[in-house]
Every structure is written in C-alpha cells, then in structure tokens.
Design a protein around this motif. Structure first.
Motif, short mmCIF file in Angstrom:
data_model
loop_
_atom_site.label_atom_id
_atom_site.label_comp_id
_atom_site.label_asym_id
_atom_site.label_seq_id
_atom_site.Cartn_x
_atom_site.Cartn_y
_atom_site.Cartn_z
N SER A 91 -10.43 3.48 -3.38
CA SER A 91 -9.61 4.45 -2.69
C SER A 91 -9.77 5.79 -3.38
CB SER A 91 -8.15 4.01 -2.74
OG SER A 91 -7.74 3.93 -4.09
N SER A 130 0.99 4.09 4.05
CA SER A 130 1.83 3.19 3.25
C SER A 130 2.32 2.06 4.14
CB SER A 130 3.06 3.93 2.71
OG SER A 130 2.67 5.05 1.97
N SER A 182 3.71 -2.48 3.80
CA SER A 182 3.70 -3.69 2.99
C SER A 182 3.74 -4.90 3.91
CB SER A 182 4.86 -3.69 1.99
OG SER A 182 6.07 -3.76 2.70
N LEU A 242 -1.91 5.93 0.41
CA LEU A 242 -3.35 5.68 0.30
C LEU A 242 -4.16 6.77 1.01
CD1 LEU A 242 -5.39 3.52 -0.70
CD2 LEU A 242 -5.29 2.54 1.59
N LEU A 300 -8.65 -2.68 0.90
CA LEU A 300 -7.79 -3.80 0.51
C LEU A 300 -8.62 -4.94 -0.08
CD1 LEU A 300 -5.29 -3.94 3.50
CD2 LEU A 300 -4.77 -3.34 1.13
N ASP A 303 -4.95 -4.74 -7.93
CA ASP A 303 -5.90 -3.96 -7.15
C ASP A 303 -7.25 -4.69 -7.27
OD1 ASP A 303 -7.72 -2.28 -6.09
OD2 ASP A 303 -7.04 -0.49 -7.17
N LEU A 315 -2.47 0.43 -4.38
CA LEU A 315 -2.97 -0.61 -3.51
C LEU A 315 -2.79 -1.91 -4.27
CD1 LEU A 315 -5.11 0.00 -1.01
CD2 LEU A 315 -6.72 -0.83 -2.63
N THR A 330 -9.46 1.03 5.74
CA THR A 330 -8.30 0.49 5.04
C THR A 330 -8.55 -0.96 4.63
OG1 THR A 330 -6.96 1.87 6.49
CG2 THR A 330 -5.80 0.22 5.20
N VAL A 332 0.86 -1.17 0.00
CA VAL A 332 0.00 0.00 0.00
C VAL A 332 0.89 1.22 0.00
CG1 VAL A 332 -1.65 1.31 1.37
CG2 VAL A 332 -1.86 -1.17 1.23
#
Lengths: 372, 577, 371
Positions: free
Chosen positions: B379, B347, B349, B333, B373, B390, B384, B369, B330
């Motif tokens: 978003s 952000s 990962s 975002l 996801l 995505d 993402l 969030t 991410v």
C-alpha cells in the motif's frame, strides 16, 4: 528445515511436471537436443575430405604424373577435372566448382631431373579462407614429402634433418574429438537456460504467479524451486549427451568422471543462476527469450567452441572470462581427451562457482525487488 | 426470410480418445431482423455454433446457410456482411482507439470519406470519444468491450454474432453495451445472435435457444418459455438478512428445484405447480406466495433433471451473535500508481464468518484493494490488517491463514487435477497424513473424482472454478478471498458455487468477494461499494438499496442501486474537477 | 487483393513494431551485437601459437633453426630447460606445442643419419594442431634451403609450390566470416521475428477478430511479410555498412546483386518463420522451434565455419534445406570475388526453390479457420 525441504521438493516436482506433461514443451526439450547432437556431431568437422581440385598439366613427363598421383591418393583431395588451358583453370575456381587449381609447367620433369627448382602454381579459393588455409597446408605437406623423396633419390647432402610430428591426446587429429565435447557443452547450456530463463515469465503470463505468492512459500523457496528443475534437466540431458559422445561417436573418455561431474555441477550453477536472473527481469516470455538469446549466442561464439580464445583480441579475451561455457569446455575436453582430473580443473571450477553464486544472489535481489 | 438456416449440423473435435462432440445434429432457423439468445451451461456448444456461423470452423456434418451463403464454401463472401465479436475480443493493445477503428475500417474497405462520420457515430454511441488517442491496452475492461463492439460494427453488418460480450463487465458498461446492440436492431434492422450467461439479457431477446451438451433442449420466445413454468415460482417474503440457513433447508425439501435469495425474500421454484410444503419450524416465516415465472426458472428447471446435482449440506448453525472480532481491518488505505490514485482513503472492517462483498465499476479499485489485502501489492499509505497482521510484512507462514481464488483461471493447466491439489497442499505446508485426508476430501466434496487425472487446463469452466476453490481450501484457511470467481459461469454452476461459499461462511470462514453479478451481491452480509477508488457506500444489501430509493424508483433492485449511486458519484466528481 | 485492406494491416504492424521495442531490438540491436562479437571475437587464424622450445645442446645450427621459427609471424616461442617442464606447460595449457632438439641434433645432422626435430602438438584442437604442424613445416623447409645456400652447397628444392590465394590473399578469416555472419543474422531476424509475431496474435486472440473480416489469407500473410521484410532489409543495410566500413571487408560485387539476393533470402527466412507460426500457436513453442531450426543450423550446417564437402553424405543432403547455406556462398562471393554468375545462379536457384517451398507451405497450411 524439514518443512522447507518438503515445500521446495513440491515446487520442483510441480515445475518438472509442468515442463514434461505438456506435449509441445516436452518435445522441444527432448527432441531437438538429441537430433542436433547427432547431426552436428557428424557435420561439425574441420578435417578436410575430398577437396575438389583441377589440374592443368603441361608437362608430359613421368614425374608430374607421380606428383598428381600423390594428391589423388590423399584422402583430403580428389581430382575433379583435368583442364587444358589456364582460362579454364581460373573459371573452375571462379564458379566454385573446385577449391584448388594446380598449374604444372611444361618443364616440370626436366627441371627436377636437372636439379633445378620447378615452380608449380597452386591457386586457392580464398572465399572459404579457413578451408583454403587448411587445404594449402595439406598441399604443402604433400609437396614436402614429394621433395624429400626426390632429394633422397638425388642423394642430397647437408644438413640432413627430419621433422617428426606427434600429437598428444588426439593422435589422428580427428577434429570430431574436439567438436563433440563442445556440442555437449552447448546443448547443456541451451537446455538449462531455457528451462530456467522462461519459467517465471511463463507463470506471470499464465497468472499462476499470484497464486504462488499468496501461499506461505518464501521468495527464496520459490527461486530454489525454480532452479532445481534446471539442474535436474541439465544433469539428465548432459549425461545423456556424454554417453552418446562416448558410445556413438567413440570419443575416448580418459579423465575422471568425478572431475567432469564436478564441472557440470559448477557449470549448471552458473547457467541456472544466469537463467534465473533473466527470468526475474523479464515480464513477458518474449523478453525472457530475447534475454536468453542475447546471452547464449555470444556465450557460444566466445567460448572457444569453434575458434581458439587465444586468437581473439585482448579485450574480447577479458570478456570471455565471464562466459561459463568457456570454463566448462575446458573441463569437457580435459576429461574426454587429456585424461585430466579434479586437481587440474580447479582453475575452471572456482570461476564457475563464483559466476553461479553471484548470479543467484543478484537473481534473488531482483526477484524480491520485482515483488515489491 | 431466415438469416440463418442450419440443418442436421454436427461438429466434433479431436481423434481417438480425445474425441469430443461439441454439437450433435442441430437444426435451427433464425428469422432476419430478430434478436436471438443462446443460453446453456458451460461446454454446451454455444461458442462452437457461433464460430461455425461466422465461417471460421468447418462443420463435421450438416448444412449451414447464413445470409444465403452456403458455408463453409462462401465464408469469405459472408464475412463482408457479418460482424462477429469473439469471447475475448482481441484488440491490438499497442494501437490507440482510433487506430483500432481505422484498422477494421480498412479491413472492411470502408471509403475514407465515409469514415469520419461513422467513427464519430460509434465513438459517441460508446462514449469513447474522449479516449480516441488512448492506447487500447490502457482502457478499462468495460471500455475494451465497447471498443470491440465498435470495431465489429464499423461496417454496418446484416448479422451480428456476439459471444458473451458482457463477461467481466460491470453493470453500467453492460447497460451501455446493450443499448448499443438494441440501437442496431431497431435502427439498422440487424439480425443479432448472442450467447450469454445473464438470464436478464436473454429475456430481452425475441427468441431463446437453450443448448445442452451439443443439443437443443428448448427454444422459443423467452416469455413463452417462462410461461410454460407458470405457477411453479413462489416467494417467501421478509426473511432475515442473508438467510443462508433457511435457504439451505428449503433447498433440501422434496420437489424444490431452485432457491435464491432476492432482496428481503427467498425465491423458490418447484418441480410441479404446487407450493412447497414447509415443515413446522419454518412456518414462522409465513407462506410462500406465488409469483410469475421468469426465464431463469425455466433454465434451471429444464436442466434440473439432466444434471446430477448433489445438495451441499450446511454445517450446524453457529452462534454468531456477539462474535464481533474484526478479521480484516483497513484504515485510510491509499495506493498510487505514479500520480494516479487507484485507491483513495478506504476504510472498512470485516467480521468473522461474514460474506463481505466488494462492488464497483471496472477500474474502481476493487482488484487493487484485493491485491493489497492478499499481500501481492504494497500500500502507499494506511493500515491494513488481515487476521491481525499485514501480509506484506508478516512472515510467510501468516499467509497460511488465507485462501485466494483469482479472477482468471490461474492453476497449472498442464498438471492434472490431482497434481494441482497435491502441489498446493504441499505449498501450504501440509504433510501426510493430513495432506492425503485433505486431497481425498477435495476430490469427494467438490466432486472432482471423475476428473482427477485430467489436465486442469482441459476442464470445463465450472470444474476449473471448483478446482480453484479446492486449491484455495486445502489448508482450511480462516479467510477466503474470491476475486470475481463466477465471471462467465452459467447460472447453475453459479448456484452451486455459492452454496459452497455459504457452507464455508456458516462454518466460520470469512469470505471476501468481488462480483459483477448484482444478484450475487444480495447473497452477501455486508457490501462495500467503490467508485473511482473511493468508498461510496457500505452496509447490508438492504441498506445499500435504501440509499438509492427515489420517487422514480421506490423499490430499486440491486442493479438499479448500483447504477444510480455510481453515476451520481461519477458526475459529482466530474463536476468537482 | 485489395490495397486498402493490405495497407491497413501493414500500418497496424508498423504501429506495433514502433511501440514494442523488443522487435526493434531483434532487428537492429541483435545484428549490431552479433556482428561486433563475431567480427572482433572470431578468428580462425592461429596467430599466437605458444611454442615451447627445448634445446638440449645449443649450437650454431640449432640457433639458426630457432631463428627461422622466430621470423615466422605465427609463433610465440619460449625456451624451456628440459622436455619434462615443457610437457608440464603443454598439459597446463601454457604451450600449444613443443619443439625438441636433442643433444645429438647437430652431430646427427652432419653425419650419416637424419637428425630428428621432435614436434609435439596438443591434439585436442585438431584444427589448430594441424595448422601448427603446417607452419612448422614451412619454416623448416625455408631453413633447409637457407642452410644449403649458406654453406655454398647447391640444394634446390625440387618443387616449389607457389600458392596463391585468390580473393583473399592474406587469408584474413574476418573477410569471409563477416559476410557469412550476415547470413546468420538475417536468418535470425527473419524467422524469429515472424514466428513470434504471428504466434502472439494467436495468443492474444487478435487473430480470431481479424479472421472474421473479409480479408483474404494472402492479405493477412502479406500484411505480416512486407513490414518485416522492410525491417529485415534495414538490418541488411546496417550489417553491410558495418562489414564494409567497420571491418574493412572489401565489397567487389555490385550492390544490386547483393541486395537482390538478400531480398530473396529474407523472403525465404520470413517464409520459414511463417511456416513455424502456422505450426505452433504459442509464442514459447514458436520461439523454441525458431531457435532450434535457425541459429544452430545456420551456424553449423551453412558452410560458414565447417566445410560442407567434408561432412558425411546424408548431412550434405540435409544442408540443402538450410537456406543460409546458399546465402553464405553468395555473400562470400559477392564480397570477396564479385558477381560470379555461375555461383550466383546456382545458389539463387536453390534459395528460390526453398523460398517457394516455405511460402507455399505457409499459404497452404494457413487457413482462415480455427480448426
């Protein structure tokens, strides 16, 4: 293609199980339509029976007795009261104990015997205009037959004619034959709309909708999975009600089964499509219900179920063109009574199909817009 | 004098085959002015007992006397003197905070002249003062619970009954709720009876009652209850981060009742007062040191013999070293709802096979969030990537790689367990024979066999949780999203749930979790702490705790760390605005 | 009953109504839409009967007969060349009835035999078919008389039935449908609204919070009844105003009687909604029951369109538990006839019994308990 069918089938099965395993929704889906079919099938009739009437007979002659006897003998009327002054006659109408009051003058018999016209006053209660109008018609025709007999006795001349009535499709003019197929249409509409109209909102409220959206199911598949149960339930209940009409109410079925079911299919296409449209718009079940309701009530009223569409103002007649029930009622009545088949029903099939396809497309659009 | 006296109380629901005993022949007394906690597994009868005491259920047998009112005869008179907060306190969401308070003031016939004073006190206490005119529906979860409590306290009650008041509430709001309750006890001499799934809350009470299947299993002072298990608790210190494998191995040793990860250590509870006999290969971690017993140890030990628990084996150890693939990535975002930014510049990962925890107060942007996801919400900006795509724009088939267990129970309640499993496997495109295999696996592995024909809606909460997990795992996803999966679940069921998640992670499934249980945060490999839509801190549990280290708190617990970091951030952003 | 608690509950209800537009929609938009549709859309008068006329051999006699039909306001005649094409039109729905005068009509009329006038109606809509037969009958009688006088002969119809329709001399069906409709709309408002709002409190868990406070159950129930009663009366005023000013339905009775009976009816409908909500604790089921037990029965079993006296005995008995049945009668009397006390008292009594029954059941079955 196979995996898609597989998924849609799973959705349909899930939807049907969710509807039928829950005791309350099962009861609501199955019980009321059957009860309503039976109750309304008997209740909804325009045929007049035993209309109570009162008589004030000032005549002592033979003919007035004969005249009254004709009313008494008719299944449509029953003599409730013989009164002795005009006040009582008015009173009986006022307090709704009778629908019709008859005032026969003292010279009834002598007038007729002398070849003069005698006047009989009929007072009808206009608060029930429909019944009053019908009763007036019934009374007129009794008077006419009486007159015919009198004229033939007196050897009347010029020009001698008789009116020969004949009714096609429904020789005894039994209005149940007209109403019962209509109730088939109404209940099919009710069941299929409720099945589809609330389904998305219910999942939203229960929180299962998100769970559905994270699966690889495509929105179109979800929509198809939501619409098939409406079809299945609609077909099942529709067929059941048709059987009840034929075997319980003995409404003759003279048309083609294929023609009727083609109509039922197109009708369900339209109602399920509109139901899905409501469903995609509504966030809560209450909104969904309100939507279904606001559609269904006018759809029933404007369908020609109880009152002919031709009587409506022109602008309202245009609005009825959007009412799927209008077309289906024609198919139902045509199939039951008029012996009509597929070829005569095209003018009904195509508008239903157009309403169905357009509403499905709109529902799909709305559904996808709601998701983003 | 006893505020509550119950003798031989029984309560059953349903008739015929649906007959169920919720409480069996219970007797208890609660002294006035004390604070008592009801604990026990799901379906133990806690809520039923509270409802009986509030006079909104009729007992099947036995006598109840509350504040000298025999029930159910004098329920109406009793209800003038008590405050009861149901599990899901129904606030009128279309009414403002103040209107909700006024309504309950009216219902308790509080004279208008006394009201302003009372409202002011409650609003200060709950810190809801600035939100007086806000609709209750627009409050965050924690604020709703506080408002619910305020409504219950509007008329100072003599007895306060609270049913899981802190479920789904973040640690900060939970602490505030508790300080309000304790003020009532201290200042107004209120008797409090509460049910809870948090053992630390129960520890703060004078008296604890452990219910199990409608019967009282144990009761007493929490310290005394814990003391009776003294000598059975041990800690193995300085173990590696998230030592799931080690934990699973020790859990299977004979005589071990319970193991939990706690900071850098592993806490072990034994059946007898003797240390665990570690096998040769585990001695490198040193010897377990004895530690004082806690109430939670007592809870687990008391229920240990009564519930059949099957160990959940871990898959053979994998070589995760070097597997640095970011499964979830991410970057920058953002998500706006109107002008309000729910998620700001986030952000992070997640690596393959990690358990990744998302923490934050109610309304910090965790769920938003999560929904982005999973592809449930677009978003506003930023990138993402989940498994390289995505999910919002990827073809539907890409979603087959993820599994999702949502916050609320969200399966089809009218469908049986088996039908739910069958539907979700078909939705994920499974076909026979694999579908049959997976369904058999789910019924077997998650121990749902006995419930296969039961409607999902009627399952006990712990089993609902298992079924939700099973449905999300039918298609063997490589990434699993768990949104507050253990909210309201008792400690035993929570342990079992985590054992399964651990096993999944070990087999290479990446797990993203949100939770309000701070001890669960310790089970994660990596944490992300969010506040007001922003990332506040990220790292291993130890790193997060290290950030909160101060002179006052040299060894902060995860809860301390959470509270201090978030309060600091909230104050800073308030100053900035 | 304590006023403070009651006003508190009522105030809460008002806030909820004001902030959730869907209840306002049920109370005011629904009546508006329904009244407009019914008022304009429903008419039982067959005013535009499509009459196919086939005259094999036109003569002066046939022309005078057709002219008489033309004078009648009910028919829209079209001439068809032969019986076959007319029958086709009947099948296709372009004609409702066929009037056929055969080639020897004139000859027969003046010779010994009676000349037949063949009338074929489409019997599917039996009601309309019967009306058509009657209208033709009337025209035919008028024509006979005229012919006789025209030829200088003396034909007196032995009996002339002078029908007078009291209260609604023009037999405008709108005048009696609109009052009946008000009863249906009020049933909907009352039952649907209360059934939904109580079920909603159960679903959202607010009921549990209310139940443990010292409120009495009469206060909870009155707290629901009074605001929705006020709203329902608002709907009633709107409907009455529309009936009188938009549809021109005469109002002969007194407003006091009209609104007094409306109040009683509304209480009955609200009571029915309460009973539904006591039985069903989910909005979905409550709404289904409300629709099934209110709208269609009020439409079909109230005597609004279908005459109750013509129904089979068991169903006539069943109509006694349909509150709309009494109110429809009262409204039709109040609008068209005035305050007719015998009618009023009889129906007010029926409604009162039902009202007491529903409110009684609601009060008995509603418990401040969860079990």
């Amino acid at each position: 293609m196979r995996p898609i069918l597989h998924r849609i089938l799973a959705l349909t099965v899930k939807e049907l199980l969710a509807l039928l395993r829950d005791a309350a929704s099962r009861a609501v889906l199955i019980g009321p339509p059957i009860i309503q079919m039976l109750v309304f099938g008997y209740a909804a009739t325009f045929d007049l029976k035993h209309v109570p009437f009162a008589v004030y007979n000032q005549d002592r002659g033979r003919l007035s007795r004969d005249f009254i006897a004709r009313f008494e003998g008719s299944p449509s009327f029953s003599l409730l009261r013989v009164v002795h002054n005009q006040n009582e006659l008015g009173q009986a109408i006022d307090d709704k104990s009778v629908l019709m009051a008859m005032d026969i003058g003292p010279t009834f018999t002598s007038d007729i015997e002398r070849g003069r016209t005698t006047h009989v006053q009929l007072i009808l209660d206009g608060r029930d205009s429909n019944t009053a109008a019908l009763a007036m018609g019934y009374a007129q025709s009794i008077v006419t037959t009486f007159n015919q007999t009198q004229i033939s006795i007196q050897g009347g001349t010029l020009p001698s004619t008789v009116l020969l009535d004949r009714a096609w499709f429904n020789p005894n003019l039994d209005s149940r034959w007209f109403i019962v197929p209509g109730i088939c249409g109404i209940l099919t509409l009710l069941v299929s709309m409720l099945t589809t109209g609330l389904s998305v909102a219910r999942e939203r409220e229960m929180g299962t909708f998100d769970q559905l959206l994270v699966t690889p199911l495509h929105p179109t598949e979800i929509l198809l999975g939501k619409s098939l149960p409406g079809f299945i339930v609609g077909f099942a209940e529709g067929s059941f009600i048709i059987l009840v009409s034929v075997f319980w109410f003995h409404v003759p079925f003279t048309g083609s089964v294929l023609g009727l079911y083609l109509g039922l299919f197109c009708f369900l296409l339209a109602t399920v499509g509109i139901g899905l449209m409501m469903s995609s718009l509504a966030v809560t079940q209450q909104q969904g219900l309100l939507g279904v309701f606001l559609f269904m009530v006018p759809a029933i009223v404007l369908s020609g179920f109880a009152t002919p569409i031709a009587n409506m103002p022109q602008i309202v007649q245009y609005i009825t063109l959007l009412d799927p029930l209008r077309y289906f009622l024609i198919v139902l009545r045509g199939s039951f009574l008029e012996g009509a088949g597929v070829s005569l029903f095209w003018p009904q099939y195509w508008p239903l199909a157009v309403i169905g396809v357009v509403s499905m497309i709109v529902a799909g659009r709305l559904f996808r817009r709601r998701l983003s | 004098m006893d505020a509550v006296a119950v003798g031989n109380l029984s309560k059953s629901f349903g008739k015929g085959t649906a007959h169920r005993d919720a409480l069996k022949n219970i007797s208890l007394e609660i002294p006035a002015g004390s604070m008592t906690a009801l604990i026990g597994p799901d379906g133990a009868g806690k809520t039923t007992l509270l409802r009986l005491l509030a006079g909104i259920l009729t007992p099947s047998a036995g006598a109840i006397r509350v504040l000298d009112h025999p029930l159910p005869k004098e329920a109406l008179a009793l209800q003038r003197q008590i405050g009861y907060m149901p599990q899901r306190f129904g606030l009128y969401e279309d009414l403002t905070v103040e209107e909700n308070l006024s309504l309950f003031a009216d219902l308790h016939s509080i004279p208008h002249e006394k009201r302003e004073h009372r409202f002011a006190g409650l609003l200060t206490m709950t810190a809801l003062g600035p939100f007086r005119k806000r609709l209750a529906g627009q409050l965050s979860g924690g604020m709703k619970q506080k408002l619910g409590l305020a409504c219950t306290l509007i008329h100072p009650p003599e007895l306060l009954l609270l049913d899981e008041a802190s479920v789904g509430v973040d640690p900060i709001s939970r602490r505030e709720l508790w300080s309000i309750i304790q003020q009532q006890v201290a200042g107004q001499k209120v008797t409090v009876l509460l049910s809870t799934a948090y053992m630390d809350e129960a520890e703060r009470c004078d008296h604890v009652i452990l219910l199990h299947e409608g019967e009282i299993l144990a009761q007493g002072n929490p310290a005394q209850l814990a003391a009776s298990f003294e000598g059975r608790a041990f800690v193995l210190e300085n173990v590696p981060t998230a030592p799931r494998n080690l934990q699973a191995q020790i859990a299977q040793l004979p005589g071990v009742v319970d193991t939990v990860i706690q900071g850098d250590g592993l806490r072990i509870v034994m059946q007898q007062a003797e240390p665990p006999a570690l096998p040769q290969k585990l001695t490198l971690y040193g010897t377990p040191k004895p530690v004082p017993a806690r109430l939670e140890d007592a809870f687990v030990s008391l229920l240990f013999s009564r519930t059949t628990r099957h160990p959940i084996p871990l898959p053979p150890q994998r070589d995760i070293a070097g597997d640095d693939t970011a499964v979830v990535a991410v970057k920058d975002l953002f998500r706006y709802f109107g002008a309000f930014a729910a998620v700001k510049n986030v952000s992070f990962s997640v690596r393959k096979g990690e358990i990744f925890g998302l923490l934050g107060a109610n309304g910090a942007g965790k769920s938003t969030t999560f929904r982005m996801l999973c592809g449930l919400l677009p978003s506003s900006s930023g990138t993402l990537r989940v498994a390289g795509v995505d999910l919002r724009t990827a073809p539907a088939a890409a979603r087959a790689r993820i599994g999702y267990v949502s916050q609320k129970f969200s399966l089809y309640g009218a469908l049986s367990v088996q039908q739910n499993l069958s539907f979700f496997s078909a939705a994920y495109g499974l076909e026979n024979p694999r579908k049959q295999d997976r369904m058999a696996w789910a019924l077997e592995e998650l121990e749902l066999k006995d419930y296969a024909k039961m409607n999902a809606g009627e399952l006990p909460l712990g089993y609902k949780q298992r079924l939700a997990l099973a449905c999300a795992l039918m298609h063997e996803p490589s990434i699993l999203f768990l949104d507050e999966p253990t909210s309201g679940v008792d400690p035993l069921a929570r342990r079992e749930f985590w054992a399964r998640v651990n096993a999944l992670a070990e087999s290479g499934v990446t797990c993203l979790v949100t939770t309000h249980f701070m001890e669960e945060a310790e089970y994660c490999d990596h944490l992300l702490l969010m506040s007001l839509g922003e990332v506040l801190a990220q790292g291993t549990p130890s790193e997060i705790k290290a950030k909160a280290r101060s002179k006052a708190h040299p060894t902060p617990s995860m809860e301390d760390a959470f509270i201090s970091l978030i309060e600091e951030h909230e104050q800073a952003s308030r100053r900035a605005s | 009953m304590k006023t403070m608690r009651l006003t508190g509950l009522m105030r809460k209800e008002v806030y909820e109504i004001v902030r959730d537009p869907s209840s306002i929609a049920i109370a005011f938009v629904l009546p508006l839409v329904l009244l407009l549709i019914f008022g304009y859309g429903v008419s039982l008068d067959a005013r535009r009967i499509l009459m196919a006329e086939v005259v094999d051999h036109p003569t002066q006699l046939t022309a005078s007969f057709l002219a008489e039909l033309q004078r009648s306001p009910w028919f829209r005649p079209t001439i068809y060349p032969d019986q076959a094409s007319a029958e086709q039109a009947l099948m296709a729905g372009r004609a409702n009835a066929i009037l056929w005068l055969r080639s020897d009509f004139t000859r027969q009329a003046y010779s010994a035999g009676s000349a037949p006038i063949h009338l074929t109606v489409n019997g599917v809509d039996a009601n309309q078919a019967r009306l058509i037969e009657n209208y033709v009958n009337v025209s035919w009688l008028l024509w006979l008389q005229q012919e006789a006088t025209g030829q200088g002969a003396h034909l007196e119809t032995p009996v002339a039935a002078d029908a007078r329709v009291w209260f609604n001399p023009a037999l405008r069906s709108r005048d009696y449908l609109v009052p009946g409709l008000i009863a249906i709309v009020m049933t909907l408002i009352g039952a649907l609204l209360t059934a939904l709002v109580v079920a909603r409190e159960w679903e959202r868990g607010t009921m549990e919070g209310i139940m443990v406070t010292p409120v009495a159950k009469t206060e909870i129930l009155s707290g629901k009844l009074i605001p929705y009663f006020a709203m329902g009366m608002g709907g009633m005023i709107l409907s009455t105003a529309m009936a009188v000013f938009l549809f021109g339905v005469p109002l002969h009775g007194s407003l006091l009687v009209l609104f007094g009976t409306a109040a009683l009816f509304l209480l009955t409908a609200l009571g029915m909604g309460l009973v539904i909500s006591v039985l069903a604790r989910s909005q979905f089921v409550a709404a289904m029951i409300a629709i099934v037990t209110t709208f269609l029965p009020a439409f079909i079993l109230s005597g609004f369109i279908f005459d109750i006296r013509s129904m089979p005995q068991p169903i006539q008995l069943l109509t006694h538990i349909v509150a709309a049945r009494y109110f429809v009668t009262i409204l039709q009397s109040a609008f068209l006839a005035g305050d007719v006390w015998p009618v009023l008292l009889r129906n007010v009594f029926g409604m009162g019994v039902l009202c007491a029954l529903f409110l009684g059941i609601a009060l008995l079955r509603f418990r401040k308990r969860l079990d």
